[in-house]
Design a protein around this motif. Structure first.
Motif, PDB file in Angstrom:
ATOM      1  N   GLN A  12       1.019  -1.183   0.020  1.00  0.00           N
ATOM      2  CA  GLN A  12      -0.009  -0.075  -0.155  1.00  0.00           C
ATOM      3  C   GLN A  12       1.073   1.254  -0.090  1.00  0.00           C
ATOM      4  O   GLN A  12       1.613   1.348   0.834  1.00  0.00           O
ATOM      5  CB  GLN A  12      -0.774   0.007   1.146  1.00  0.00           C
ATOM      6  N   TYR A  15      -3.383   5.938   1.366  1.00  0.00           N
ATOM      7  CA  TYR A  15      -4.694   5.687   1.737  1.00  0.00           C
ATOM      8  C   TYR A  15      -5.794   5.607   1.025  1.00  0.00           C
ATOM      9  O   TYR A  15      -5.885   6.306   0.009  1.00  0.00           O
ATOM     10  CB  TYR A  15      -4.969   6.741   3.045  1.00  0.00           C
ATOM     11  N   THR A  16      -6.825   4.640   1.102  1.00  0.00           N
ATOM     12  CA  THR A  16      -8.138   4.622   0.647  1.00  0.00           C
ATOM     13  C   THR A  16      -9.093   4.567   1.527  1.00  0.00           C
ATOM     14  O   THR A  16      -9.155   4.814   2.521  1.00  0.00           O
ATOM     15  CB  THR A  16      -7.941   2.996  -0.092  1.00  0.00           C
ATOM     16  N   ASP A  18     -11.065   2.360   2.423  1.00  0.00           N
ATOM     17  CA  ASP A  18     -10.797   1.415   3.479  1.00  0.00           C
ATOM     18  C   ASP A  18      -9.985   1.616   4.466  1.00  0.00           C
ATOM     19  O   ASP A  18     -10.098   1.101   5.529  1.00  0.00           O
ATOM     20  CB  ASP A  18     -10.466   0.006   2.932  1.00  0.00           C
ATOM     21  N   ASP A  19      -9.305   2.832   4.591  1.00  0.00           N
ATOM     22  CA  ASP A  19      -8.588   3.127   5.703  1.00  0.00           C
ATOM     23  C   ASP A  19      -9.247   3.935   6.917  1.00  0.00           C
ATOM     24  O   ASP A  19      -8.877   5.133   7.175  1.00  0.00           O
ATOM     25  CB  ASP A  19      -7.295   3.693   5.283  1.00  0.00           C
ATOM     26  N   ALA A  39      -5.790  -7.428   9.607  1.00  0.00           N
ATOM     27  CA  ALA A  39      -5.857  -6.243   8.384  1.00  0.00           C
ATOM     28  C   ALA A  39      -5.713  -4.934   8.989  1.00  0.00           C
ATOM     29  O   ALA A  39      -6.329  -3.959   8.893  1.00  0.00           O
ATOM     30  CB  ALA A  39      -7.446  -6.451   7.807  1.00  0.00           C
ATOM     31  N   GLN A  56      -1.280  -4.514   4.611  1.00  0.00           N
ATOM     32  CA  GLN A  56      -1.514  -5.196   3.201  1.00  0.00           C
ATOM     33  C   GLN A  56      -0.242  -5.699   2.571  1.00  0.00           C
ATOM     34  O   GLN A  56      -0.385  -6.723   1.888  1.00  0.00           O
ATOM     35  CB  GLN A  56      -1.884  -3.896   2.201  1.00  0.00           C
ATOM     36  N   PRO A  74     -11.104  -4.809   5.018  1.00  0.00           N
ATOM     37  CA  PRO A  74     -11.613  -3.726   3.974  1.00  0.00           C
ATOM     38  C   PRO A  74     -13.083  -4.064   3.717  1.00  0.00           C
ATOM     39  O   PRO A  74     -13.518  -5.090   3.430  1.00  0.00           O
ATOM     40  CB  PRO A  74     -10.751  -4.037   2.830  1.00  0.00           C
ATOM     41  N   TYR A  75     -13.755  -2.948   3.943  1.00  0.00           N
ATOM     42  CA  TYR A  75     -15.282  -2.986   3.638  1.00  0.00           C
ATOM     43  C   TYR A  75     -15.740  -3.123   2.083  1.00  0.00           C
ATOM     44  O   TYR A  75     -16.676  -3.529   1.724  1.00  0.00           O
ATOM     45  CB  TYR A  75     -16.175  -2.099   4.414  1.00  0.00           C
ATOM     46  N   SER A  76     -14.732  -2.849   1.369  1.00  0.00           N
ATOM     47  CA  SER A  76     -15.232  -2.828  -0.112  1.00  0.00           C
ATOM     48  C   SER A  76     -15.123  -4.146  -0.591  1.00  0.00           C
ATOM     49  O   SER A  76     -15.682  -4.552  -1.531  1.00  0.00           O
ATOM     50  CB  SER A  76     -13.933  -2.107  -0.798  1.00  0.00           C
ATOM     51  N   TRP A  81     -12.588 -12.210   3.699  1.00  0.00           N
ATOM     52  CA  TRP A  81     -12.297 -12.052   4.863  1.00  0.00           C
ATOM     53  C   TRP A  81     -13.029 -12.870   6.043  1.00  0.00           C
ATOM     54  O   TRP A  81     -12.697 -13.645   6.949  1.00  0.00           O
ATOM     55  CB  TRP A  81     -12.208 -10.681   5.263  1.00  0.00           C
TER      56      TRP A  81
END
Length: 158
Positions: A12, A15-16, A18-19, A39, A56, A74-76, A81
């Motif tokens: 990584q 940041y995305t 998901d962070d 994670a 990551q 990651p909720y995406s 998971w």
């Protein structure tokens, strides 16, 4: 079982969306030290009381899980998971309520559940994100994790 494909092709760099990190008060209420955060952000978990963590770069999906795990994935793309969490059978996970097959799989499992209306997460720059626009569930798999969740006094456990 075939080898798990790596979730990420490279470490990584930025940041995305998901962070978002679980706030410290939740871990204070749980009162547990986890063996592994599966994670974690690149610099390590800011609040998770854990002995080890996967970023990551380590790829928590491809790496072995041991002991009591904490999982805020990651909720995406939570489905892989959740599958690994259910196979591991020893941990606590924070996941969004979403109309999905993986949520139904969790619901049908013997995991304990505590419903949470929303949580104010902490962003990568350590600022509060505001309340989540969706409800969340704290799921516990295995006897040790279920006991921790029941003893937390965070709310009603199913």
């Amino acid at each position: 079982m075939p080898d798990q494909l790596a979730l990420f092709g490279a470490p990584q760099q930025t940041y995305t969306s998901d962070d978002y990190y679980t706030p410290k008060w939740l871990f204070d209420a749980l009162g547990a030290t986890f063996d592994l955060d599966v994670a974690s952000p690149p610099e390590g978990p800011p609040f998770v009381p854990c002995r080890r963590y996967y970023t990551q770069t380590d790829d928590g999906l491809a790496s072995p899980w041991e002991g009591l795990v904490w999982m805020n994935p990651p909720y995406s793309k939570p489905a892989p998971w959740v599958d690994k969490f259910l196979r591991h059978r020893n941990g606590i996970a924070l996941l969004p309520y979403a109309k999905s097959k993986w949520l139904q799989t969790l619901w049908d499992s013997d995991c304990a559940l505590m419903y949470v209306y929303s949580i104010v997460f902490v962003t990568a720059d350590k600022k509060l994100s505001g309340s989540t626009p969706f409800p969340l569930g704290i799921w516990a798999a295995g006897d040790e994790a279920k006991t921790i969740l029941h003893n937390s006094n965070l709310g009603r456990v199913r």
